[in-house]
Design a protein around this motif. Structure first.
Motif, PDB file in Angstrom:
ATOM      1  N   MET A  83     -14.783  -2.041  13.110  1.00  0.00           N
ATOM      2  CA  MET A  83     -13.883  -1.031  12.525  1.00  0.00           C
ATOM      3  C   MET A  83     -12.692  -1.658  11.784  1.00  0.00           C
ATOM      4  SD  MET A  83     -15.351   0.598  15.264  1.00  0.00           S
ATOM      5  CE  MET A  83     -14.279   0.543  16.712  1.00  0.00           C
ATOM      6  N   LEU A  84     -12.173  -2.771  12.344  1.00  0.00           N
ATOM      7  CA  LEU A  84     -10.865  -3.263  11.855  1.00  0.00           C
ATOM      8  C   LEU A  84     -11.026  -4.547  11.041  1.00  0.00           C
ATOM      9  CD1 LEU A  84      -9.134  -2.561  15.268  1.00  0.00           C
ATOM     10  CD2 LEU A  84      -8.852  -1.225  13.161  1.00  0.00           C
ATOM     11  N   SER A  85     -10.872  -4.424   9.734  1.00  0.00           N
ATOM     12  CA  SER A  85     -11.145  -5.578   8.848  1.00  0.00           C
ATOM     13  C   SER A  85     -10.098  -6.690   9.016  1.00  0.00           C
ATOM     14  CB  SER A  85     -11.152  -5.104   7.388  1.00  0.00           C
ATOM     15  OG  SER A  85      -9.886  -4.506   7.104  1.00  0.00           O
ATOM     16  N   ASN A  86      -8.928  -6.327   9.599  1.00  0.00           N
ATOM     17  CA  ASN A  86      -7.897  -7.385   9.730  1.00  0.00           C
ATOM     18  C   ASN A  86      -8.096  -8.212  11.011  1.00  0.00           C
ATOM     19  OD1 ASN A  86      -7.298  -5.412  11.565  1.00  0.00           O
ATOM     20  ND2 ASN A  86      -5.066  -5.672  11.390  1.00  0.00           N
ATOM     21  N   HIS A  87      -9.112  -7.864  11.806  1.00  0.00           N
ATOM     22  CA  HIS A  87      -9.396  -8.659  13.015  1.00  0.00           C
ATOM     23  C   HIS A  87     -10.204  -9.902  12.642  1.00  0.00           C
ATOM     24  CE1 HIS A  87      -7.520  -5.659  15.266  1.00  0.00           C
ATOM     25  NE2 HIS A  87      -8.295  -5.617  16.315  1.00  0.00           N
ATOM     26  N   PRO A  88     -10.012 -11.010  13.375  1.00  0.00           N
ATOM     27  CA  PRO A  88     -10.657 -12.279  12.983  1.00  0.00           C
ATOM     28  C   PRO A  88     -12.186 -12.209  13.055  1.00  0.00           C
ATOM     29  CG  PRO A  88      -9.614 -12.494  15.138  1.00  0.00           C
ATOM     30  CD  PRO A  88      -9.188 -11.173  14.591  1.00  0.00           C
ATOM     31  N   SER A  89     -12.831 -12.831  12.079  1.00  0.00           N
ATOM     32  CA  SER A  89     -14.286 -12.926  12.061  1.00  0.00           C
ATOM     33  C   SER A  89     -14.749 -13.604  13.350  1.00  0.00           C
ATOM     34  CB  SER A  89     -14.720 -13.763  10.849  1.00  0.00           C
ATOM     35  OG  SER A  89     -16.050 -14.200  10.975  1.00  0.00           O
ATOM     36  N   HIS A  90     -15.761 -13.089  13.996  1.00  0.00           N
ATOM     37  CA  HIS A  90     -16.362 -13.660  15.201  1.00  0.00           C
ATOM     38  C   HIS A  90     -15.461 -13.616  16.424  1.00  0.00           C
ATOM     39  CE1 HIS A  90     -19.881 -14.718  13.025  1.00  0.00           C
ATOM     40  NE2 HIS A  90     -19.378 -15.751  12.380  1.00  0.00           N
ATOM     41  N   GLY A  91     -14.441 -12.733  16.388  1.00  0.00           N
ATOM     42  CA  GLY A  91     -13.610 -12.574  17.582  1.00  0.00           C
ATOM     43  C   GLY A  91     -12.527 -13.644  17.674  1.00  0.00           C
ATOM     44  N   PHE A  92     -11.905 -13.754  18.856  1.00  0.00           N
ATOM     45  CA  PHE A  92     -10.726 -14.618  19.032  1.00  0.00           C
ATOM     46  C   PHE A  92     -10.997 -15.845  19.912  1.00  0.00           C
ATOM     47  CE2 PHE A  92     -10.328 -10.856  21.907  1.00  0.00           C
ATOM     48  CZ  PHE A  92     -10.622 -11.480  23.107  1.00  0.00           C
ATOM     49  N   ALA A  93     -12.128 -15.886  20.631  1.00  0.00           N
ATOM     50  CA  ALA A  93     -12.327 -16.973  21.624  1.00  0.00           C
ATOM     51  C   ALA A  93     -12.287 -18.357  20.984  1.00  0.00           C
ATOM     52  CB  ALA A  93     -13.665 -16.771  22.351  1.00  0.00           C
ATOM     53  N   ARG A  94     -12.790 -18.491  19.768  1.00  0.00           N
ATOM     54  CA  ARG A  94     -12.902 -19.828  19.165  1.00  0.00           C
ATOM     55  C   ARG A  94     -11.565 -20.374  18.638  1.00  0.00           C
ATOM     56  NH1 ARG A  94     -15.974 -19.135  13.282  1.00  0.00           N
ATOM     57  NH2 ARG A  94     -14.717 -17.396  12.473  1.00  0.00           N
ATOM     58  N   THR A  95     -10.553 -19.495  18.552  1.00  0.00           N
ATOM     59  CA  THR A  95      -9.253 -19.978  18.061  1.00  0.00           C
ATOM     60  C   THR A  95      -8.182 -19.955  19.147  1.00  0.00           C
ATOM     61  OG1 THR A  95      -8.858 -17.732  17.229  1.00  0.00           O
ATOM     62  CG2 THR A  95      -9.624 -19.397  15.631  1.00  0.00           C
ATOM     63  N   GLN A  96      -8.572 -19.594  20.358  1.00  0.00           N
ATOM     64  CA  GLN A  96      -7.642 -19.624  21.478  1.00  0.00           C
ATOM     65  C   GLN A  96      -7.627 -21.019  22.108  1.00  0.00           C
ATOM     66  OE1 GLN A  96      -5.742 -16.975  23.422  1.00  0.00           O
ATOM     67  NE2 GLN A  96      -5.667 -16.426  21.260  1.00  0.00           N
ATOM     68  N   LEU A  97      -6.469 -21.421  22.649  1.00  0.00           N
ATOM     69  CA  LEU A  97      -6.413 -22.667  23.431  1.00  0.00           C
ATOM     70  C   LEU A  97      -6.892 -22.347  24.849  1.00  0.00           C
ATOM     71  CD1 LEU A  97      -3.078 -24.465  22.464  1.00  0.00           C
ATOM     72  CD2 LEU A  97      -5.433 -25.177  21.974  1.00  0.00           C
ATOM     73  N   TRP A  98      -7.962 -22.967  25.278  1.00  0.00           N
ATOM     74  CA  TRP A  98      -8.491 -22.733  26.623  1.00  0.00           C
ATOM     75  C   TRP A  98      -7.813 -23.678  27.608  1.00  0.00           C
ATOM     76  CZ3 TRP A  98     -13.776 -20.416  27.668  1.00  0.00           C
ATOM     77  CH2 TRP A  98     -14.170 -19.573  26.623  1.00  0.00           C
ATOM     78  N   ASN A  99      -7.790 -23.269  28.871  1.00  0.00           N
ATOM     79  CA  ASN A  99      -7.224 -24.132  29.924  1.00  0.00           C
ATOM     80  C   ASN A  99      -8.319 -25.038  30.487  1.00  0.00           C
ATOM     81  OD1 ASN A  99      -4.626 -22.845  29.881  1.00  0.00           O
ATOM     82  ND2 ASN A  99      -5.652 -21.091  30.852  1.00  0.00           N
ATOM     83  N   LEU A 100      -7.986 -26.322  30.629  1.00  0.00           N
ATOM     84  CA  LEU A 100      -8.934 -27.250  31.250  1.00  0.00           C
ATOM     85  C   LEU A 100      -8.818 -27.096  32.766  1.00  0.00           C
ATOM     86  CD1 LEU A 100     -10.938 -29.625  31.068  1.00  0.00           C
ATOM     87  CD2 LEU A 100      -8.953 -31.159  31.126  1.00  0.00           C
TER      88      LEU A 100
END
Ligand code: TA6
Length: 289
Positions: A83-100
């Motif tokens: 629905m929302l074209s301003n949301h990132p392509s393929h979601g947000f998981a790949r650009t988030q900093l994950w915790n080790l």
């Protein structure tokens, strides 16, 4: 800078970048993993002496910019937001900093565990509480395990895919086995459902196909002899190569790079969207060898 007492583990920064990464070396493989996206960027099996993942040379490794190559994680949607074209392509998981969360080593190789939980930014895109655990086993094979927990009071739906980039010497000599008679949606045409009538998928032009329901197991023939085995418990697969024209439009791809990679992306998309009940979890695996 993190430091590591674990044999075969080195913490570093990505080239000319502030992004943290982990360099793994053991008797089976060498690997490079970024904290951003818990993304395997490089993976080379020592017995073959060749990388089994492809990484663009034009990545700038800027924070919150998707890294082109390796295995980016698309979550909690695939492609453009419905629905929302301003949301990132393929979601947000790949650009988030994950915790080790943990790194261990044993006779079978190194196991890296990353975690991502919902935060203020993710709630602006997707208003649910969740926890993702990505376990990366670097050994004789590359094994990824994605554990998705619904910590919300409501059920939620998600799509996901490991958007894997594989190297080929010449895309025109590559082929993909394992999709015979499967139905697919051709993203380049009328998006209607078609059937894979040929036993193998060959690459002679731009390709962008979603196969929603498959066995999850494929063989990528990089050329007439070299092959990569892809096995997943996830049922969908997306096959993509941008070819000449589209490649020129992507600033993080060299103009001729379309000849040297193909994406075979394992996940759950389209009518394989997952509905996860509140306080339930689900696990998917991907094995590359
Ligand atoms: O691989 C399928 C696809 O959805 C293509 O349509 C293309 O957009 C590709 O993903 C790359 O997406 P990205 O956002 O990483 O440039």
């Amino acid at each position: 800078m993190l430091n590591s007492e674990i044999q075969g583990v080195k913490f570093d920064k990505l080239p000319n970048s502030s992004l943290d990464c982990i360099k793994i070396s053991n008797k089976f493989c060498d690997a490079l993993v970024s904290f951003q996206g818990a993304q395997v960027l490089e993976f080379t099996l020592k017995k073959f002496k060749k990388p089994i993942l492809w990484l663009s040379k034009l990545n700038k490794f800027q924070a919150q910019t998707p890294i082109r190559g390796g295995i980016p994680l698309c979550f909690p949607w695939f492609g453009s937001h419905k629905m929302l074209s301003n949301h990132p392509s393929h979601g947000f998981a790949r650009t988030q900093l994950w915790n080790l969360a943990n790194i261990t080593v044993n006779e079978f190789g190194h196991k890296i565990v990353f975690e991502l939980t919902d935060n203020a930014l993710t709630h602006t895109y997707w208003d649910y509480s969740f926890k993702l655990i990505m376990t990366i086993n670097c050994g004789e094979k590359l094994e990824l395990t994605l554990h998705i927990e619904n910590l919300d009071k409501n059920n939620f739906d998600f799509d996901f895919a490991w958007h894997s980039y594989f190297p080929v010497n010449n895309i025109k000599q590559a082929s993909l086995i394992g999709l015979y008679q499967m139905e697919y949606i051709d993203q380049l045409s009328s998006h209607n459902l078609k059937k894979q009538n040929e036993k193998i998928v060959v690459f002679q032009e731009e390709i962008d196909r979603i196969y929603p329901s498959t066995t999850g197991c494929f063989i990528l023939m990089q050329d007439n002899t070299n092959k990569i085995y892809i096995e997943s418990t996830a049922r969908s697969v997306i096959v993509w190569n941008p070819w000449i024209t589209k490649t020129k439009l992507l600033k993080d791809l060299e103009n001729n790079s379309w000849q040297n990679f193909v994406c075979v992306e394992s996940g759950q998309v389209n009518f394989q969207t997952v509905t996860l009940q509140s306080n339930h979890s689900i696990v998917f695996k991907l094995l590359i060898s």
